[in-house]
Design a protein around this motif. Structure first.
Motif, short mmCIF file in Angstrom:
data_model
loop_
_atom_site.label_atom_id
_atom_site.label_comp_id
_atom_site.label_asym_id
_atom_site.label_seq_id
_atom_site.Cartn_x
_atom_site.Cartn_y
_atom_site.Cartn_z
N PRO A 112 0.57 -1.29 0.14
CA PRO A 112 -0.27 0.15 0.20
C PRO A 112 0.76 1.38 0.01
O PRO A 112 1.68 1.72 1.11
N VAL A 113 0.76 2.12 -1.00
CA VAL A 113 0.96 3.18 -1.20
C VAL A 113 0.68 4.26 -1.34
O VAL A 113 -0.77 4.46 -1.86
N ILE A 114 0.36 5.89 -0.43
CA ILE A 114 0.17 6.64 -0.64
C ILE A 114 1.09 7.48 -1.65
O ILE A 114 1.95 7.60 -0.57
N LEU A 115 0.87 8.52 -2.73
CA LEU A 115 1.71 9.56 -2.90
C LEU A 115 1.09 10.73 -2.47
O LEU A 115 0.64 11.68 -3.14
N VAL A 116 2.38 11.38 -1.60
CA VAL A 116 2.15 12.36 -1.17
C VAL A 116 3.36 13.98 -2.27
O VAL A 116 4.70 13.41 -2.63
N ALA A 117 2.48 15.01 -2.81
CA ALA A 117 3.40 16.12 -3.39
C ALA A 117 3.89 17.00 -2.50
O ALA A 117 2.76 17.89 -2.30
N ASN A 118 4.89 17.02 -2.06
CA ASN A 118 5.49 17.72 -1.16
C ASN A 118 5.79 19.19 -1.70
O ASN A 118 5.99 19.64 -2.95
N LYS A 119 6.01 19.98 -1.23
CA LYS A 119 6.07 21.49 -0.90
C LYS A 119 5.41 22.48 -2.02
O LYS A 119 6.11 23.18 -3.19
N ALA A 120 3.68 21.81 -2.22
CA ALA A 120 2.91 22.51 -2.75
C ALA A 120 2.53 23.78 -2.79
O ALA A 120 1.83 24.29 -3.44
N GLU A 121 3.06 24.66 -1.62
CA GLU A 121 2.67 25.78 -1.38
C GLU A 121 3.68 27.06 -2.55
O GLU A 121 3.62 28.17 -2.72
N ALA A 122 4.64 26.40 -2.98
CA ALA A 122 5.90 26.80 -3.89
C ALA A 122 4.90 27.09 -5.53
O ALA A 122 4.02 27.07 -5.95
N ARG A 123 5.77 28.87 -5.73
CA ARG A 123 5.29 29.01 -6.95
C ARG A 123 5.47 28.11 -8.44
O ARG A 123 6.07 27.72 -7.87
N GLY A 124 4.41 27.74 -8.58
CA GLY A 124 4.93 27.25 -10.18
C GLY A 124 4.66 25.42 -9.43
O GLY A 124 5.42 24.64 -10.35
N SER A 125 4.57 25.78 -8.27
CA SER A 125 4.10 23.94 -8.32
C SER A 125 3.85 23.00 -8.71
O SER A 125 3.18 21.51 -8.44
N ASP A 126 1.95 23.81 -9.64
CA ASP A 126 1.17 23.16 -9.86
C ASP A 126 1.67 21.55 -10.78
O ASP A 126 1.25 20.70 -10.60
N VAL A 127 2.71 22.51 -11.57
CA VAL A 127 2.69 21.70 -12.80
C VAL A 127 3.51 19.90 -12.28
O VAL A 127 3.11 18.87 -12.56
N GLY A 128 3.83 20.49 -11.26
CA GLY A 128 4.93 19.12 -10.85
C GLY A 128 4.04 18.34 -9.80
O GLY A 128 3.80 16.90 -10.13
N PHE A 129 2.75 18.98 -9.38
CA PHE A 129 1.66 17.50 -8.80
C PHE A 129 0.76 17.19 -10.01
O PHE A 129 0.59 16.08 -9.95
N TYR A 130 0.63 17.27 -10.54
CA TYR A 130 -0.28 16.68 -11.52
C TYR A 130 0.50 16.25 -12.45
O TYR A 130 0.18 15.17 -13.05
N ASP A 131 1.79 15.85 -13.63
CA ASP A 131 2.93 15.15 -13.09
C ASP A 131 2.84 14.38 -12.35
O ASP A 131 3.15 13.30 -13.15
N ALA A 132 2.91 13.80 -11.45
CA ALA A 132 2.88 12.85 -10.24
C ALA A 132 1.43 12.16 -10.71
O ALA A 132 2.42 10.88 -10.12
N PHE A 133 0.58 12.45 -11.57
CA PHE A 133 -0.30 11.39 -11.77
C PHE A 133 0.06 10.11 -12.34
O PHE A 133 -0.19 9.23 -12.73
#
Length: 469
Positions: A112-133
């Motif tokens: 069992p794994v949960i994917l966690v996108a850290n540093k999401a408060e940073a400007r420009g983090s949206d791209v990294g967050f959605y790439d994680a999918f």
């Protein structure tokens, strides 16, 4: 006790998250990668759940006999021994080949794994967050381990992964057993259940009348009140029913400016109130109608919007207002002007002292909760996007028009959308605002935070080009 391992490549913020969960600086944190080498365990508390958390060395692709290889073997052993792993990626810097390699490794292990996108408060983090999918490990949980944002979402993901019975907590009935029907385009749409329980936090500055309001709701003097500011120190929860619907309401300590928070006890009370906000679904911001919209009120509202909770304003002490029509018109104009990030927020005049307006307030809470859970079908979104782009085309950069291709809603609570566009960085804040305001108006999403993220479509030939070199 449940054991949860924190894993990921070096320098994604694993130790910062570990320290956040155990509430102490047990693990060394530094900008240099590879500071953590051995497994470290601690007793963690996340809102209402407790577990053992394991901090691990950064995953690196190296030979088995090297130091990095031996560190990786230790991490893999921790994954196998844990009930659940939190795979942390850096949303700020985006995915790396290492993330993809270890994502594949975790999928093959079948743990069992949960994917966690850290540093999401940073400007420009949206791209990294959605790439994680693209890692194929499900929907990422956006957090900021450093600032404590997104901890409520992480708690919900952990409980959903392991089951509420493991932690002896109640099922989040607002998320469980959602009825799904097909719309006219044949797409699945969740049906909002008006009987599901509501989790509500009451927040505001000291002496705004929060405890008096809750006492009036439940019809008894359950909470201590008085003219002195700061009587409430713990986040107290009370349960009652409204129109046959179960309500769990949290009273919180008054939130004041950091400069005025001096006593250690008051600091703890404020931290407790912030946890209540993250755990709630709807947050009622109680404003003193005689002195509304002080700077602290606006900061509280902004915090709620950033946390993605569903906000409602209660203008309390309405019994002390004389020229009510004029004052109400002024308050509503100021609400729209001062809180553009949650445009259309429901604002209700009430009196906790006399009970005036409480039924209207509960109705506003229920309506806002429904809006917060609303999902729009992809077909409707793209028909709408086509009209919006035709009415107001995106800006041109160096003589070339930015192409807006596609839109979909990826989650609710709050409503979150992805727009696929050839030049995300060139679309601009004003055009994004245009789309967000249109979503609010055309799909009935007024008064709740809306997340609109821009991403560039993947290039299907990119990997082929790499192989050819």
């Amino acid at each position: 006790m449940v054991t949860i391992a924190i894993i990921g490549r070096p320098n994604v913020g694993k130790s910062t998250l570990f320290n956040r969960l155990v509430g102490k600086r047990l693990a060394l944190v530094d900008d240099r990668p590879g500071v953590t080498r051995d497994r470290r365990e601690g007793d963690a508390t996340l809102l209402d759940i407790e577990f053992t958390v394991v901090d691990t060395a950064g995953l690196e692709d190296a030979g088995a006999q090297t130091l990095e290889g031996r560190m990786r073997a230790q991490t893999e052993a921790a994954v196998d021994a844990a009930d659940l792993s939190l795979f942390v990626v850096d949303a700020k810097s985006g995915l790396t080949p290492q993330d993809s390699f270890f994502g594949e490794l975790l999928r093959r292990r079948g743990r069992p794994v949960i994917l966690v996108a850290n540093k999401a408060e940073a400007r420009g983090s949206d791209v990294g967050f959605y790439d994680a999918f693209s890692l194929g490990l499900g929907e990422p949980v956006a957090i900021s381990a450093e600032h404590g944002e997104g901890m409520g979402d992480l708690r919900d993901a952990i409980v959903a992964a392991l089951g509420p019975e493991v932690f002896d907590v109640e099922v989040d009935e607002a998320e469980a057993d959602v009825e799904v029907v097909l719309d006219e385009e044949g797409e699945p749409v969740e049906v909002y259940d008006e009987t599901k329980p509501l989790r509500i936090a009451i927040v505001g500055r000291p002496n705004a009348g929060k405890s008096t309001l809750i006492n009036r709701f439940i019809g008894q003097d359950r909470l201590l009140t008085g003219p002195e500011a700061g009587i409430t120190r713990d986040s107290i929860s009370v349960e009652w029913e409204w129109r046959g619907r179960r309500v769990k309401m949290f009273d919180t300590a008054g939130l004041r400016r950091k400069a005025k928070i001096q006593e250690k006890l008051e600091k703890l009370s404020v931290a407790d109130a912030l946890r209540a906000i993250k755990f709630a679904e709807v947050v009622v911001i109680v404003l003193d109608a005689t002195i509304p919209f002080e700077r602290q009120d606006l900061q509280i509202a902004d915090l709620i919007a950033r946390e993605g909770r569903a906000p409602v304003i209660a203008f309390n002490k309405w019994d002390l207002i004389e020229d009510r029509q004029e004052v109400l018109a002024d308050l509503r104009e100021r609400t729209e002007r001062l809180l553009p990030q949650i445009r259309g927020i429901q604002a209700v005049p009430i009196s906790g002292e006399t009970g005036t307006g409480l039924e209207r307030l509960m109705k506003a809470i229920a309506e806002t909760h429904e809006t917060w859970n609303r999902r729009v079908s992809t077909a409707k979104l793209n028909q709408w996007l086509e009209r919006m782009v035709a009415h107001h085309p995106p800006p041109a950069v160096a003589g070339r028009r930015v192409n807006v291709k596609y839109m979909t809603q990826v989650k609710t609570r709050p409503p979150t959308f992805i727009v696929s566009t050839t030049r995300p960085e060139a679309l601009g804040a004003s055009y994004t605002r245009y789309l967000v305001n249109g979503l609010r108006e055309d799909f009935g999403l007024a008064g709740v935070p809306i997340r609109l993220n821009l991403r560039k479509p993947a290039n299907p030939y990119a990997s082929r080009k790499k192989r050819s070199h």
